[in-house]
Write a protein that holds these residues in place. Structure first.
Motif, PDB file in Angstrom:
ATOM      1  N   TYR A 251      44.824  34.654  49.126  1.00  0.00           N
ATOM      2  CA  TYR A 251      44.123  33.551  48.447  1.00  0.00           C
ATOM      3  C   TYR A 251      44.312  32.233  49.168  1.00  0.00           C
ATOM      4  O   TYR A 251      43.451  31.354  49.122  1.00  0.00           O
ATOM      5  CB  TYR A 251      44.517  33.451  46.970  1.00  0.00           C
ATOM      6  CG  TYR A 251      45.994  33.338  46.686  1.00  0.00           C
ATOM      7  CD1 TYR A 251      46.750  34.467  46.424  1.00  0.00           C
ATOM      8  CD2 TYR A 251      46.615  32.102  46.669  1.00  0.00           C
ATOM      9  CE1 TYR A 251      48.099  34.375  46.156  1.00  0.00           C
ATOM     10  CE2 TYR A 251      47.969  31.998  46.401  1.00  0.00           C
ATOM     11  CZ  TYR A 251      48.712  33.136  46.156  1.00  0.00           C
ATOM     12  OH  TYR A 251      50.046  33.040  45.894  1.00  0.00           O
TER      13      TYR A 251
ATOM     14  N   PHE B  72      31.694  43.835  42.149  1.00  0.00           N
ATOM     15  CA  PHE B  72      32.163  44.112  40.788  1.00  0.00           C
ATOM     16  C   PHE B  72      30.936  44.626  40.041  1.00  0.00           C
ATOM     17  O   PHE B  72      30.148  43.850  39.505  1.00  0.00           O
ATOM     18  CB  PHE B  72      32.739  42.856  40.160  1.00  0.00           C
ATOM     19  CG  PHE B  72      33.787  42.215  41.027  1.00  0.00           C
ATOM     20  CD1 PHE B  72      34.934  42.914  41.366  1.00  0.00           C
ATOM     21  CD2 PHE B  72      33.602  40.947  41.533  1.00  0.00           C
ATOM     22  CE1 PHE B  72      35.892  42.340  42.180  1.00  0.00           C
ATOM     23  CE2 PHE B  72      34.548  40.362  42.348  1.00  0.00           C
ATOM     24  CZ  PHE B  72      35.699  41.068  42.677  1.00  0.00           C
TER      25      PHE B  72
ATOM     26  N   MET C 117      29.722  43.645  36.557  1.00  0.00           N
ATOM     27  CA  MET C 117      29.532  42.226  36.285  1.00  0.00           C
ATOM     28  C   MET C 117      28.180  41.807  36.851  1.00  0.00           C
ATOM     29  O   MET C 117      27.655  42.440  37.747  1.00  0.00           O
ATOM     30  CB  MET C 117      30.670  41.418  36.919  1.00  0.00           C
ATOM     31  CG  MET C 117      32.011  41.705  36.264  1.00  0.00           C
ATOM     32  SD  MET C 117      33.425  41.046  37.168  1.00  0.00           S
ATOM     33  CE  MET C 117      33.292  39.300  36.818  1.00  0.00           C
TER      34      MET C 117
ATOM     35  N   LYS D 137      36.614  30.953  33.705  1.00  0.00           N
ATOM     36  CA  LYS D 137      36.839  31.685  34.945  1.00  0.00           C
ATOM     37  C   LYS D 137      37.970  32.701  34.797  1.00  0.00           C
ATOM     38  O   LYS D 137      37.976  33.726  35.465  1.00  0.00           O
ATOM     39  CB  LYS D 137      37.116  30.710  36.093  1.00  0.00           C
ATOM     40  CG  LYS D 137      38.348  29.881  35.877  1.00  0.00           C
ATOM     41  CD  LYS D 137      38.642  29.034  37.104  1.00  0.00           C
ATOM     42  CE  LYS D 137      40.005  28.397  36.938  1.00  0.00           C
ATOM     43  NZ  LYS D 137      40.448  27.668  38.099  1.00  0.00           N
TER      44      LYS D 137
ATOM     45  N   TYR E 165      36.312  35.906  34.023  1.00  0.00           N
ATOM     46  CA  TYR E 165      35.638  36.499  35.192  1.00  0.00           C
ATOM     47  C   TYR E 165      36.650  37.126  36.135  1.00  0.00           C
ATOM     48  O   TYR E 165      36.482  38.226  36.631  1.00  0.00           O
ATOM     49  CB  TYR E 165      34.866  35.446  35.991  1.00  0.00           C
ATOM     50  CG  TYR E 165      33.733  34.794  35.257  1.00  0.00           C
ATOM     51  CD1 TYR E 165      32.797  35.555  34.558  1.00  0.00           C
ATOM     52  CD2 TYR E 165      33.559  33.415  35.293  1.00  0.00           C
ATOM     53  CE1 TYR E 165      31.756  34.954  33.904  1.00  0.00           C
ATOM     54  CE2 TYR E 165      32.514  32.807  34.632  1.00  0.00           C
ATOM     55  CZ  TYR E 165      31.610  33.578  33.939  1.00  0.00           C
ATOM     56  OH  TYR E 165      30.573  32.992  33.299  1.00  0.00           O
ATOM     57  N   TYR E 166      37.726  36.377  36.366  1.00  0.00           N
ATOM     58  CA  TYR E 166      38.709  36.857  37.331  1.00  0.00           C
ATOM     59  C   TYR E 166      39.393  38.118  36.831  1.00  0.00           C
ATOM     60  O   TYR E 166      39.618  39.056  37.587  1.00  0.00           O
ATOM     61  CB  TYR E 166      39.753  35.775  37.615  1.00  0.00           C
ATOM     62  CG  TYR E 166      39.193  34.575  38.348  1.00  0.00           C
ATOM     63  CD1 TYR E 166      37.935  34.633  38.950  1.00  0.00           C
ATOM     64  CD2 TYR E 166      39.895  33.390  38.431  1.00  0.00           C
ATOM     65  CE1 TYR E 166      37.415  33.542  39.604  1.00  0.00           C
ATOM     66  CE2 TYR E 166      39.372  32.281  39.089  1.00  0.00           C
ATOM     67  CZ  TYR E 166      38.129  32.367  39.670  1.00  0.00           C
ATOM     68  OH  TYR E 166      37.612  31.288  40.311  1.00  0.00           O
TER      69      TYR E 166
ATOM     70  N   ARG F  73      38.202  40.363  34.804  1.00  0.00           N
ATOM     71  CA  ARG F  73      37.301  41.507  34.921  1.00  0.00           C
ATOM     72  C   ARG F  73      37.148  41.929  36.379  1.00  0.00           C
ATOM     73  O   ARG F  73      37.085  43.116  36.686  1.00  0.00           O
ATOM     74  CB  ARG F  73      35.939  41.170  34.310  1.00  0.00           C
ATOM     75  CG  ARG F  73      35.991  41.212  32.790  1.00  0.00           C
ATOM     76  CD  ARG F  73      34.825  40.498  32.174  1.00  0.00           C
ATOM     77  NE  ARG F  73      33.551  41.103  32.540  1.00  0.00           N
ATOM     78  CZ  ARG F  73      32.412  40.421  32.588  1.00  0.00           C
ATOM     79  NH1 ARG F  73      32.385  39.134  32.313  1.00  0.00           N
ATOM     80  NH2 ARG F  73      31.294  41.028  32.902  1.00  0.00           N
ATOM     81  N   ALA F  74      37.092  40.932  37.263  1.00  0.00           N
ATOM     82  CA  ALA F  74      36.986  41.259  38.691  1.00  0.00           C
ATOM     83  C   ALA F  74      38.215  42.035  39.156  1.00  0.00           C
ATOM     84  O   ALA F  74      38.104  43.009  39.899  1.00  0.00           O
ATOM     85  CB  ALA F  74      36.821  39.974  39.505  1.00  0.00           C
TER      86      ALA F  74
ATOM     87  N   VAL G 229      41.106  35.460  44.897  1.00  0.00           N
ATOM     88  CA  VAL G 229      41.700  35.463  43.566  1.00  0.00           C
ATOM     89  C   VAL G 229      43.155  35.917  43.706  1.00  0.00           C
ATOM     90  O   VAL G 229      43.436  36.852  44.448  1.00  0.00           O
ATOM     91  CB  VAL G 229      40.941  36.427  42.628  1.00  0.00           C
ATOM     92  CG1 VAL G 229      41.608  36.491  41.264  1.00  0.00           C
ATOM     93  CG2 VAL G 229      39.490  36.002  42.500  1.00  0.00           C
ATOM     94  N   ASN G 230      44.053  35.239  43.011  1.00  0.00           N
ATOM     95  CA  ASN G 230      45.459  35.649  43.013  1.00  0.00           C
ATOM     96  C   ASN G 230      45.680  36.530  41.783  1.00  0.00           C
ATOM     97  O   ASN G 230      45.850  36.020  40.684  1.00  0.00           O
ATOM     98  CB  ASN G 230      46.333  34.391  42.966  1.00  0.00           C
ATOM     99  CG  ASN G 230      47.805  34.719  42.919  1.00  0.00           C
ATOM    100  OD1 ASN G 230      48.191  35.887  42.821  1.00  0.00           O
ATOM    101  ND2 ASN G 230      48.635  33.695  42.978  1.00  0.00           N
TER     102      ASN G 230
ATOM    103  N   LYS H 289      48.641  35.943  39.278  1.00  0.00           N
ATOM    104  CA  LYS H 289      48.555  34.760  38.428  1.00  0.00           C
ATOM    105  C   LYS H 289      47.738  35.033  37.163  1.00  0.00           C
ATOM    106  O   LYS H 289      48.149  34.694  36.054  1.00  0.00           O
ATOM    107  CB  LYS H 289      47.918  33.625  39.238  1.00  0.00           C
ATOM    108  CG  LYS H 289      47.706  32.349  38.464  1.00  0.00           C
ATOM    109  CD  LYS H 289      47.148  31.268  39.379  1.00  0.00           C
ATOM    110  CE  LYS H 289      46.352  30.241  38.598  1.00  0.00           C
ATOM    111  NZ  LYS H 289      45.604  29.352  39.500  1.00  0.00           N
TER     112      LYS H 289
END
Lengths: 235, 331
Positions: free
Chosen positions: A71, A88, A91, B183, B186-187, B189-190, B203-204, B207
């Motif tokens: 990241y 994804f 989504m 977000k 979203y993250y 789910r991603a 994306v971390n 976290k």
């Protein structure tokens, strides 16, 4: 811009890359070609921070990347569009793009980037509410590239963007990359199995065999070299 | 599209109004208790859903956070005279701290490590509290009876408990609403769909899994404190056992893990079945309740693995499809 120096990577003791050195300068489109298992994906993953190198250095604008988490590397302006697209799929197109904008916290900047991506790929705009998994192969690849662009990279790395696409779409995707490079000045590092097409749009190329760089030259020179003609074009 | 949102808002408003008026209509303590328990499990199931559904990290140890919530506020009250509302906040802090400690080693790993680690966490705590004499040991703690007031978090009537349980469920749903529309949602789910791809995009994952787990632990602990103040008796077997962890996860999974309404549906189906079969068929060593309960779980697992939510969605889509056909023919 990107300088990889004597990079070695291995998977559980099995060496995958040995002493790989390469360089990409600002504004270039560089292709890495090679057969299956030559270590092309490994190289991109190591640069993106998804794999830890055993030795060697990866410098991006003078800063060492090896050992940094992915990241942080994305935040520095280096994006990877992974092999097989890795969308994804449950989504929406819009949500996929938003996840791509992770390093960018500013709402307005995100919207502006989204507009740029839609300008480049109008099809995505039409389908922004659709689930990514319902797109056609070509559209999925557009989305994968668009998603990477959302992080506002200065260097875009693509791992086999033509994988699984019909020849017409392969040309289309590669032309888009060429346009991205020429019109918007995006620096691109491209890994491809479609050797001829890749070398036709690239400035320079590297040939990777069994984890080592065996040739590096102008794309045009490479395309007409005996090595490439015999090993990859079957002429 | 423009008509759908107001209609949903109407349905939501009507649903809330009914929930607010129910205590006027139902005065029977048995039914009130059933509703209060159901609301508790709406919160517990949804809090589990943040971790197990949205973040895709299956936990079989949420009773640990529930038990920590119950024990933190109760021990503060009985040993140090701390007000249970403050105890509830302290319970949230303790649960977040434990969530941090458990997440630190296991979120780095992918696969089933998290599930295994949560089972271990729950069982270690249960056995620990069973043997911790200062905290009541295996025989548990009875809470002191106090005057019925909001300040003391104790009431003779069930109605205030009903509203507090409802408020907790609404807070939980409020957080879910924020999560799914931000977000973080979203993250998460991603990360669930493809953790490596999410990582490659910057994306971390650690976290965001942490955010989900800590919020989840906090809400679960709040409900634990509520339970202690409601039942006025806690012991490790009723607040920290593995069967409670599994019931919490079942509520979310049967309702539809990773969906907004799933845990609500799951709680409203599973908890009444659980309680009713227990009072009418259980006891006397017959345990018919467990047979019905088990059969239901198998039926859903076989025919509807996406949970009740998916069943509802499919039914809605079919209806909408039919409606479109009709308008099409008319045109």
């Amino acid at each position: 811009m990107l300088v990889v120096d004597k990079l070695s990577v291995s998977y559980d003791e099995a060496p995958a890359l040995r002493d790989v050195s390469l360089e990409v300068t600002q504004g270039e489109l560089v292709a890495i070609i090679g057969a299956n298992g030559a270590g092309k994906s490994t190289l991109l993953k190591a640069i993106a921070g998804l794999l830890h190198p055993d030795a060697g250095s990866i410098r991006f604008d003078g800063q060492e990347l090896a050992g940094r988490p992915p990241y942080e590397i994305v935040g520095m302006g280096l994006a990877l569009t992974p092999e097989g697209r890795r969308l994804f799929s449950r989504m929406s197109v819009y949500e996929n793009l938003l996840v791509g904008a992770t390093p960018n916290r500013d709402q307005e900047a995100r919207q502006a980037l989204m507009k740029e991506v839609f300008d480049l790929f109008p099809r995505l705009k039409e389908r922004q509410k659709q689930k990514a998994g319902t797109l056609s192969g070509g559209e999925q690849q557009m989305l994968a590239i668009g998603r990477s662009l959302m992080s506002q990279p200065r260097l875009l790395m693509l791992d086999e963007p033509s994988l699984g696409l019909m020849p017409l779409l392969v040309d289309q995707i590669l032309e888009t990359l060429q346009r991205l490079n020429q019109e918007r000045g995006m620096t691109i590092l491209l890994v491809e199995q479609n050797v001829r097409e890749a070398l036709e749009i690239a400035h320079r190329g590297y040939v990777l065999q069994s984890g080592r760089i065996v040739a590096a030259d102008d794309a045009n020179t490479l395309l007409h070299s005996d090595l490439v003609r015999r090993a990859y074009l079957g002429i | 599209m423009a008509r759908r949102i107001p209609r949903q808002a109407w349905a939501l408003g009507l649903f809330l109004l009914i929930l607010l008026l129910i205590p006027l209509a139902i005065t029977n303590r048995y039914w009130m208790n059933l509703l209060i328990t159901t609301f508790m499990f709406v919160s517990l199931g949804q809090a589990w859903n943040w971790v197990g559904g949205y973040a895709g990290q299956i936990s079989f140890g949420h009773a640990a956070f529930f038990g920590l919530g119950a024990y933190t506020s109760t021990l503060l009250l009985t040993k140090f005279g701390v007000n249970p509302w403050l105890g509830m906040l302290a319970a949230g802090v303790v649960a977040i701290a434990v969530a941090f400690l458990i997440g630190w080693p296991v979120f780095r790993l992918q696969g089933h490590y998290f599930a295994i680690a949560t089972i271990a966490l729950g069982e270690i705590l249960r056995i620990g509290f069973d043997n911790w004499e200062w905290a009541g040991g295996a025989s548990g703690i009875e809470l002191p009876i106090m005057e019925s007031s909001f300040l003391h978090f104790q009431f003779f009537s069930k109605v205030p408990y009903y509203f507090i349980a409802l408020a907790l469920a609404l807070i939980t749903y409020g957080i879910t609403w924020w999560m799914t529309n931000s977000k973080v949602g979203y993250y998460l789910r991603a990360i669930r769909e493809d953790q490596d791809a999410a990582r490659a995009l910057g994306v971390n994952p650690t976290k965001y899994k942490y955010i989900a787990l800590m919020l989840s632990a906090m809400i679960t602990a709040f409900v634990g404190t509520f339970y202690a103040q409601y039942i006025l008796f806690i012991d490790p077997a009723s607040t920290m056992a593995l069967d409670l962890s599994i019931l919490i996860s079942l509520v979310a999974v049967l309702g539809g893990a990773g969906s907004f309404l799933g845990p609500l549906l799951g709680a409203f189906l599973l908890i009444p079945i659980n309680e009713l079969t227990r009072s009418f068929l259980g006891g006397g060593g017959r345990a018919y309740n467990l047979i019905i309960y088990g059969a239901l779980i198998m039926a859903i697992a076989i025919w509807q693995p996406g949970g009740l939510w998916e069943l509802l969605e499919r039914w809605r889509k079919r209806r909408r499809g039919r409606k479109q056909e009709v308008t099409h023919e008319a045109a």
